[in-house]
Design a protein around this motif. Sequence first.
Motif, PDB file in Angstrom:
ATOM      1  N   PHE A 235       0.811  -1.209   0.000  1.00  0.00           N
ATOM      2  CA  PHE A 235       0.000   0.000   0.000  1.00  0.00           C
ATOM      3  C   PHE A 235       0.855   1.275   0.000  1.00  0.00           C
ATOM      4  O   PHE A 235       0.655   2.189  -0.792  1.00  0.00           O
ATOM      5  CB  PHE A 235      -0.823  -0.083   1.289  1.00  0.00           C
ATOM      6  N   LYS A 236       1.842   1.282   0.903  1.00  0.00           N
ATOM      7  CA  LYS A 236       2.619   2.517   1.080  1.00  0.00           C
ATOM      8  C   LYS A 236       3.606   2.725  -0.051  1.00  0.00           C
ATOM      9  O   LYS A 236       3.970   3.851  -0.359  1.00  0.00           O
ATOM     10  CB  LYS A 236       3.373   2.472   2.417  1.00  0.00           C
ATOM     11  N   ASP A 240       0.541   4.000  -7.563  1.00  0.00           N
ATOM     12  CA  ASP A 240      -0.559   3.803  -8.517  1.00  0.00           C
ATOM     13  C   ASP A 240      -1.689   2.953  -7.963  1.00  0.00           C
ATOM     14  O   ASP A 240      -2.576   2.531  -8.716  1.00  0.00           O
ATOM     15  CB  ASP A 240      -0.024   3.158  -9.812  1.00  0.00           C
ATOM     16  N   PHE A 241      -1.679   2.695  -6.662  1.00  0.00           N
ATOM     17  CA  PHE A 241      -2.709   1.825  -6.076  1.00  0.00           C
ATOM     18  C   PHE A 241      -4.108   2.390  -6.318  1.00  0.00           C
ATOM     19  O   PHE A 241      -4.991   1.704  -6.832  1.00  0.00           O
ATOM     20  CB  PHE A 241      -2.454   1.636  -4.576  1.00  0.00           C
ATOM     21  N   PRO A 307       4.655  -5.476  -5.153  1.00  0.00           N
ATOM     22  CA  PRO A 307       4.127  -6.574  -4.333  1.00  0.00           C
ATOM     23  C   PRO A 307       4.610  -6.448  -2.894  1.00  0.00           C
ATOM     24  O   PRO A 307       5.759  -6.040  -2.655  1.00  0.00           O
ATOM     25  CB  PRO A 307       4.708  -7.841  -4.990  1.00  0.00           C
ATOM     26  N   VAL A 308       3.753  -6.804  -1.975  1.00  0.00           N
ATOM     27  CA  VAL A 308       4.101  -6.655  -0.563  1.00  0.00           C
ATOM     28  C   VAL A 308       4.800  -7.923  -0.077  1.00  0.00           C
ATOM     29  O   VAL A 308       4.493  -9.033  -0.504  1.00  0.00           O
ATOM     30  CB  VAL A 308       2.837  -6.336   0.276  1.00  0.00           C
ATOM     31  N   LYS A 327      -1.211  -4.150  11.266  1.00  0.00           N
ATOM     32  CA  LYS A 327      -1.856  -3.638  10.050  1.00  0.00           C
ATOM     33  C   LYS A 327      -1.044  -3.952   8.796  1.00  0.00           C
ATOM     34  O   LYS A 327      -0.898  -3.112   7.907  1.00  0.00           O
ATOM     35  CB  LYS A 327      -2.065  -2.096  10.145  1.00  0.00           C
ATOM     36  N   VAL A 328      -0.508  -5.168   8.737  1.00  0.00           N
ATOM     37  CA  VAL A 328       0.201  -5.590   7.534  1.00  0.00           C
ATOM     38  C   VAL A 328      -0.456  -6.854   7.005  1.00  0.00           C
ATOM     39  O   VAL A 328      -1.080  -7.603   7.767  1.00  0.00           O
ATOM     40  CB  VAL A 328       1.706  -5.837   7.798  1.00  0.00           C
ATOM     41  N   PRO A 329      -0.295  -7.137   5.691  1.00  0.00           N
ATOM     42  CA  PRO A 329      -0.953  -8.310   5.113  1.00  0.00           C
ATOM     43  C   PRO A 329      -0.503  -9.609   5.758  1.00  0.00           C
ATOM     44  O   PRO A 329       0.651  -9.766   6.156  1.00  0.00           O
ATOM     45  CB  PRO A 329      -0.516  -8.258   3.641  1.00  0.00           C
TER      46      PRO A 329
END
Lengths: 385, 251
Positions: A235-236, A240-241, A307-308, A327-329
Motif C-alpha cells: 500500500f505505502k 498507482d494503487f 508486491p508486498v 496492520k500488515v498483510p
Amino acid sequence: MTIKYVYLDDGDEAESTAYANALTNATPDLQIFHEYPKSFSSQIRQISGRSFSADGLLLDLRLDQTSHEADGERVRADFRAPALAQEIRTRTAEKHHREYPIALLSFDYRLKESYYRDHTSHDLFDIIIVKDELENELIAASYGRQLIALADGYRDIVRIRNAQETRVGWFHHLLGFNDSDEVAFLDPRLVGHFDSAAIKRPAHEYAGFIIRHLLRNRGPLIDDLVLAARLGIDFKASPDFQEMVARLFVDASYRGVFQSGWIRWWAFKVEKTWNEVASDAGPLRAISAVERVRKLKTLTGLRGLVPVQSLNEDYSTRFWTICERLKVPLDPRDGLLLRSTRPFPWYSDQFVSFEAYERRLVDRRDIDPIDHVRLELMKQKRSSR
Amino acid sequence: MNKAKIKDFKRGLANDLRGLAETLRIAGILRDTSPLDSAAAMCTTNLQREDWKYDCLGLQFLVSQVHLAFHRRTIPGNLSEMAIELSVQAGGKYTELHDSRDPFTLLEVNCVIEGRQATGTTYYCAWHLDRNQDENTEQESAEFAHPRYHFQFWGDRLPADLGYGRSLLLKAPRIAHPPLDAILAIDFVLSNYYPGVWRDLRDDAKYARIIQAAQRRIWLPYSMAAGRWNGLAKSKDMAWSVKDVWPQAIP
C-alpha cells in the motif's frame, strides 16, 4: 451543500469552538455551531421539534459539569449525553420526524470513565469522536467526512424508507442496489435482517445496523488495507494503487448510504472482477502476491504497483487478511485467530501475527483458545532458532 | 427452463455452504470459514443462468493434539502438528432432483496435508479428485482406464523442491470414486481424519441435512450411471453409464 451540526458542550466556549474548528477546517461543506446545553426539557423542545433545522447533533459526553448563561438565565444542564440521545431516539421511534445523526465528542479519559462502562448506551450514537485525536488533521478530516456522510445518509434512509410501499424486502436499496437479485451474493440473514419488523423502523436503527455491522467490521465489505492485501500490493510503496483500483474495481465499490464517510469495497465483487479479467493468472486466493501484482500491472499498464512482502520469510504471500495489530498483510494460515464475539454470522474472522504477540501488541488472552496450541508451537520454534 | 427454480437451486446451494461453515466453526474444526463464504457468494452470480460455479480455496482444518494422536502411525512419525488444506473448484448446470445427468461440468478437489516434526522438518501428503474432462473419448477405444471421477495420489499444489526419498510417484492408478463437491469433500476429510467429530456431526440434524442434500444431488445420478449396464452412452445431454464411471466394466 453545506451540512450543519449543532454542538452541545458545557465546556469553555473558546475550547469548544476550537474542537469544532478542527473538524470544519479539515472538511469543506461542514459547519458546526456550538451552544451551551439548557435544561433537559428546554433542550428536548429545541432539538426534537420540527423547528430544528440542523442536519445533525454533536454532543459532549458530560454536559452537566458547568453552568452557563442561556436564554437570559444561569443554567446548568441536568443530564449527560446518553440521556438526551435516548430521548431523541425514543421520540423519533414514535413519530418519524426530524431523524438525524447524533455523534458523541469527548475526551478519551471521559469515555473510559463513563461511556465505555455503560454498554446500554452504545447504540445511541452513530459515531464517537475522540477530542484528543483532533490534533491530527488527517483524523479530523476523516471524522469530518463521516459527519457529512451521516447527515446525507440519514436523509437517504428516510427518503428510501418512506418511498417504500411494503415494510420489508427493500433493505438492499440502502446498500446501493436496485434489484434484490443483485444482493443474492450476500448472506440472506443480512439482507433480511429487518424483515421480521412489524413496522418500518426509525432511521437510526437502519443506520446503526449498517455502520456497526457492515461498515465498521470486516465481512462482506473490506477497507483499503484488506483490499491491498488481497491484491498483494504494498500500500505505502505503490503510488498507482488508487488509480489501479479506480480502473479495475470501481464496480466493486460500496455505493450504499454513508459511502463517502466509509470507503469500502464488496469483497466478493473484487474476487468476481478478478475472475472476469484475470482468470488466466489463477484464482486470486491461490496465487502469490508477486503473481497478483504482475497480472495487475499487465492489465492496467501501471508501473507504480509493488508486491508486498510477508512479515517473515517463512510465511506465505497468499495474503487474504491483515494482522490486526501491525496492520500488515497476512495469510490466515500464518496468523493466530483473535478471540471475538461475532454478533452476526457474516463477520469475518480476525487474525494477528506471531510478531505482534512478540512485540506485546496482543496478549494470550486475546487469542482464541483454538489457537493456543499453535501459539505455543510458534514460541518453541522461535526460541529454538 | 424454470428461472425461479434455478434461482432457488443456486440460493439453496449458497445457504448450504454457509450453513456448513457455521456448523464447522461452532465445532471448532475450521479456523477461517471465508473460503466457504466466498464459494457461497459465487454460487449466486448470474442467478438466472442454469450454469453455476464456485471456488472454495485454501480451506484450513484445525488438527488438535487429540486428532493428531489418531494418526500416530504416520511415516515418518513423531509429528508435533498437522495441517489439512482443502481446495475445491466445481461447476455444473442446474439439475433437478432425480436428474440422471452428470451434475458437474468441472470438478477439481485438492487436499494437501502438512505434518511437522518438532525438529521443524515438514512432510507432505497430497491427494486429489478430478473429473476427466476428456469425455468424448470413447471408453471402448481408450488406451487406459480414465474414470469420469477418480482419485489420484499426490498433486500439483506441492512445493516443487521436495525431496522424495525413495518414493515413486505415478499418475496411476486412477481410482474411481463418486464425485465430491465442497460439501461432500469436507465430509470426506472429516470422515477420514476426524473420527469422533465426524460421528458427532452426523448426529447434528443441520449438518446431516446439508450432507444428505448434496449426496442426493451428486451421488444419486452417479449411482444411476453406475447402474446403467446396457449401453455405452455418449449422447449430447450428458447421459452417462457404467463405463464412464468404471471403465474396467464390461457391460
